[in-house]
Enzyme design. Structure first.
Site, mmCIF file in Angstrom:
data_model
loop_
_atom_site.group_PDB
_atom_site.id
_atom_site.type_symbol
_atom_site.label_atom_id
_atom_site.label_comp_id
_atom_site.label_asym_id
_atom_site.label_seq_id
_atom_site.Cartn_x
_atom_site.Cartn_y
_atom_site.Cartn_z
ATOM 1 N N LYS A 237 -7.806 1.295 -2.310
ATOM 2 C CA LYS A 237 -7.340 1.184 -0.795
ATOM 3 C C LYS A 237 -7.406 1.988 0.200
ATOM 4 O O LYS A 237 -7.882 1.760 1.335
ATOM 5 C CB LYS A 237 -5.770 0.599 -0.884
ATOM 6 C CG LYS A 237 -5.298 -0.098 0.536
ATOM 7 C CD LYS A 237 -5.986 -1.198 0.873
ATOM 8 C CE LYS A 237 -5.299 -1.899 2.327
ATOM 9 N NZ LYS A 237 -4.225 -2.562 2.170
ATOM 10 N N LYS B 203 0.344 4.697 8.690
ATOM 11 C CA LYS B 203 1.237 4.907 7.319
ATOM 12 C C LYS B 203 0.057 5.109 6.374
ATOM 13 O O LYS B 203 0.061 6.010 5.506
ATOM 14 C CB LYS B 203 2.028 3.811 7.269
ATOM 15 C CG LYS B 203 2.988 4.111 5.932
ATOM 16 C CD LYS B 203 2.447 3.533 4.599
ATOM 17 C CE LYS B 203 2.120 1.932 4.723
ATOM 18 N NZ LYS B 203 1.742 1.150 3.778
ATOM 19 N N THR C 243 0.940 -1.159 -0.095
ATOM 20 C CA THR C 243 -0.080 -0.018 0.126
ATOM 21 C C THR C 243 0.825 1.337 -0.086
ATOM 22 O O THR C 243 1.683 1.557 0.925
ATOM 23 C CB THR C 243 -0.960 -0.030 1.135
ATOM 24 O OG1 THR C 243 -1.832 -1.318 0.991
ATOM 25 C CG2 THR C 243 -1.948 1.166 1.200
#
Length: 231
Positions: free
Chosen positions: A105, A173, A12
């Site tokens: 995502k 993150k 990701t």
């Protein structure tokens, strides 16, 4: 890599990075990729292809091959690696060109982040009102308020199991990427910003030692601290 190879980036990362990787692959082959990369050689063609395919489903999905895979990139390249993707997940979708998988995502992570606030607030309310938390989870989890988080992470919270499926530090993150992309698009997403701050609080002592290594359900710890409550 041989001509015609396909790089599948399952990390990701920022959509802009996915586009950069794609452009580099189209022009001169793979040069530098930030993150874990799996390389699958296929029959030669005129150029190399890159496919970004972030995954959702956590530790259970990975073990049981039920991950959701949202793929961005060339549709022909996706078709060629589809048999391999099916070994890891059941819900596999082509979302568009380079970067589209990463954007999808971010949608996933925003939904999880804001939903987790509702989960922990609802369970705090249940506790404070004297309800049995597991009974409350069973009651609301089967109705309109039901979600993967309340039905799977709610029982863990009730027994104070904060072991990670997906770690807080990794989730932060991702939320940082979502905030950056939202700002670039001129979007104001206050729920996302609030969730980010609450998850930051989880990993800052004295909320919990090594809080960043706990699972996302540890968001409960930040809300407990705010309310001076310990379940």
């Amino acid at each position: 890599m041989q001509p015609g190879g396909i790089i599948v980036d399952m990390t990701t990362s920022e959509p802009s990075l996915a586009k950069e990787i794609f452009d580099q692959a189209q022009r001169q082959g793979v040069s530098s990729i930030d993150g874990n990369v799996t390389v699958y050689p296929f029959s030669p063609s005129t150029n190399e292809n890159t496919l970004q395919a972030p995954v959702s489903g956590g530790d259970v999905g990975a073990r049981e091959a039920t991950l959701s895979i949202m793929a961005g990139g060339d549709v022909d390249a996706i078709a060629r690696v589809l048999p391999l993707l099916k070994l890891m997940g059941k819900n596999i979708r082509h979302m568009g060109g380079a970067g589209a998988g990463q954007h999808t995502k971010m949608v996933n992570q925003i939904l999880i982040a804001t939903n987790m606030i509702g989960v922990v607030e609802g369970l705090l309310y249940a506790y404070k009102s004297g309800l049995d938390m597991n009974e409350a989870i069973a009651a609301v989890g089967a109705g309109a308020a039901g979600s993967w988080s309340i039905n799977n992470l709610g029982p863990r919270i009730a027994k104070r199991d904060f072991n990670p499926g997906f770690m807080v530090e990794h989730f932060l993150k991702d939320l940082g990427i979502a905030l950056k992309e939202s700002q670039a698009m001129g979007l104001s997403l206050p729920g996302l910003a609030l969730a980010n701050q609450l998850f930051v609080a989880v990993q800052v002592p004295p909320t919990y030692t090594n809080g960043g290594r706990l699972g996302t359900q540890a968001l409960m710890l930040a809300l407990e601290k705010l309310n001076n409550i310990h379940l």
